[in-house]
Design a protein around this motif. Structure first.
Motif, mmCIF file in Angstrom:
data_model
loop_
_atom_site.group_PDB
_atom_site.id
_atom_site.type_symbol
_atom_site.label_atom_id
_atom_site.label_comp_id
_atom_site.label_asym_id
_atom_site.label_seq_id
_atom_site.Cartn_x
_atom_site.Cartn_y
_atom_site.Cartn_z
ATOM 1 N N MET A 179 0.828 -1.212 0.000
ATOM 2 C CA MET A 179 0.000 0.000 0.000
ATOM 3 C C MET A 179 0.860 1.259 0.000
ATOM 4 N N ALA A 180 1.842 1.302 0.886
ATOM 5 C CA ALA A 180 2.686 2.492 0.986
ATOM 6 C C ALA A 180 3.438 2.726 -0.316
ATOM 7 N N VAL A 219 -2.105 6.998 -5.971
ATOM 8 C CA VAL A 219 -3.452 6.430 -6.004
ATOM 9 C C VAL A 219 -4.388 7.232 -5.095
ATOM 10 N N ASP A 220 -5.621 7.422 -5.528
ATOM 11 C CA ASP A 220 -6.615 8.181 -4.756
ATOM 12 C C ASP A 220 -7.285 7.353 -3.678
ATOM 13 N N ALA A 221 -7.491 6.051 -3.932
ATOM 14 C CA ALA A 221 -8.269 5.235 -2.995
ATOM 15 C C ALA A 221 -7.866 3.773 -3.089
ATOM 16 N N PRO A 248 -4.672 4.352 6.493
ATOM 17 C CA PRO A 248 -4.036 3.208 7.143
ATOM 18 C C PRO A 248 -2.650 3.531 7.689
ATOM 19 N N SER A 249 -2.239 2.694 8.613
ATOM 20 C CA SER A 249 -0.922 2.811 9.226
ATOM 21 C C SER A 249 0.124 2.076 8.395
ATOM 22 N N ARG A 302 3.230 10.702 10.750
ATOM 23 C CA ARG A 302 4.503 10.066 10.417
ATOM 24 C C ARG A 302 4.319 8.616 9.962
ATOM 25 N N ASN A 303 3.377 7.922 10.555
ATOM 26 C CA ASN A 303 3.127 6.515 10.217
ATOM 27 C C ASN A 303 1.932 6.327 9.293
ATOM 28 N N GLN A 304 1.460 7.401 8.682
ATOM 29 C CA GLN A 304 0.247 7.326 7.865
ATOM 30 C C GLN A 304 0.561 7.094 6.400
ATOM 31 N N ILE A 305 -0.171 6.169 5.784
ATOM 32 C CA ILE A 305 -0.199 6.034 4.326
ATOM 33 C C ILE A 305 -1.231 7.027 3.818
ATOM 34 N N HIS A 306 -0.845 7.898 2.890
ATOM 35 C CA HIS A 306 -1.672 9.054 2.553
ATOM 36 C C HIS A 306 -2.724 8.769 1.474
ATOM 37 N N THR A 307 -3.159 7.550 1.378
ATOM 38 C CA THR A 307 -4.274 7.172 0.512
ATOM 39 C C THR A 307 -5.300 6.446 1.377
#
Length: 227
Positions: A158-159, A167-169, A194-195, A207-212
């Motif tokens: 994911m990351a 990716v948007d979603a 998500p983390s 800091r630990n966030q996936i930005h989608t």
């Protein structure tokens, strides 16, 4: 893939609007039984056009590079529809990524979780598989997918897809116990960011966030769900 919007109602009051998006994923092969995989896509398209529904058509790699799926979607899709990627492993994707295919003999796509999903592959293999998928999608469709989904995911994949391909979603399976050979339980019902530690948990800090954001396929009842 889905969202909850707040709009201003009379006298400035907030009115919630539920926005639902139809998700249809498309596999190119079905080794378990003889079946026409294009026919349900055609019938789904008829209903979506008839009811003017928004929809995401998510192509698995084998459906992206073989069969009549891409040509059909290009000819039929309207502006309320999009094409994205269904991220399950299959023999064609593994060959393109230079990763050994580990499915059962005669199975070009295998439903076993360590074979079909990223969780069965090493970190380096996950990156190779994601890169091969995204690059082939861009070469075929002229752009990278905005929506990518799978029944089962992992944070590493994911990351990487989020950071490298914008990716948007994402979408994942709803919670389930012992269905499809794996258990998912306790992840947020609605959309969440998500983390990087665990994609089934929302991030506790940036800091630990996936930005989608991640959305859950197969909607649940928020009141009676856990019963």
């Amino acid at each position: 893939l889905s969202s909850l919007l707040l709009q201003q109602g009379p006298a400035g009051r907030s009115v919630s609007t539920r926005c639902i998006n139809v998700v249809n994923f498309i596999r190119g092969v079905e080794p378990r039984m003889p079946t026409d995989l294009l026919l349900p896509v055609q019938k789904q398209m008829e209903l979506i056009l008839e009811h003017r529904l928004p929809a995401s058509w998510l192509l698995q790699y084998d459906a992206l590079v073989s069969g009549a799926f891409v040509a059909f979607l290009k000819a039929q899709m309207t502006g309320e529809q999009e094409v994205g990627f269904w991220f399950e492993m299959n023999e064609k994707l593994c060959n393109a990524a230079g990763v050994a295919w580990r499915g059962r003999p005669g199975f070009e796509w295998d439903s076993e979780p360590p074979v079909a999903f990223t969780i069965g592959y090493s970190k380096a293999e996950r990156v190779k598989l994601a890169d091969a998928a995204m690059q082939t999608f861009e070469a075929t469709c002229g752009h990278f997918p905005r929506a990518v989904a799978s029944w089962n995911w992992d944070s590493i994949s994911m990351a990487h897809v989020s950071e490298q391909y914008g990716v948007d979603a994402f979408a994942v399976c709803r919670d389930q116990i012992a269905t499809d050979g794996f258990t998912i339980w306790g992840a947020p019902i609605a959309g969440y960011f998500p983390s990087k530690v665990n994609c089934w948990s929302q991030a506790l800090n940036v800091r630990n966030q996936i930005h989608t954001p991640v959305f859950r396929m197969l909607g649940q009842d928020p009141v009676y769900y856990y019963q």
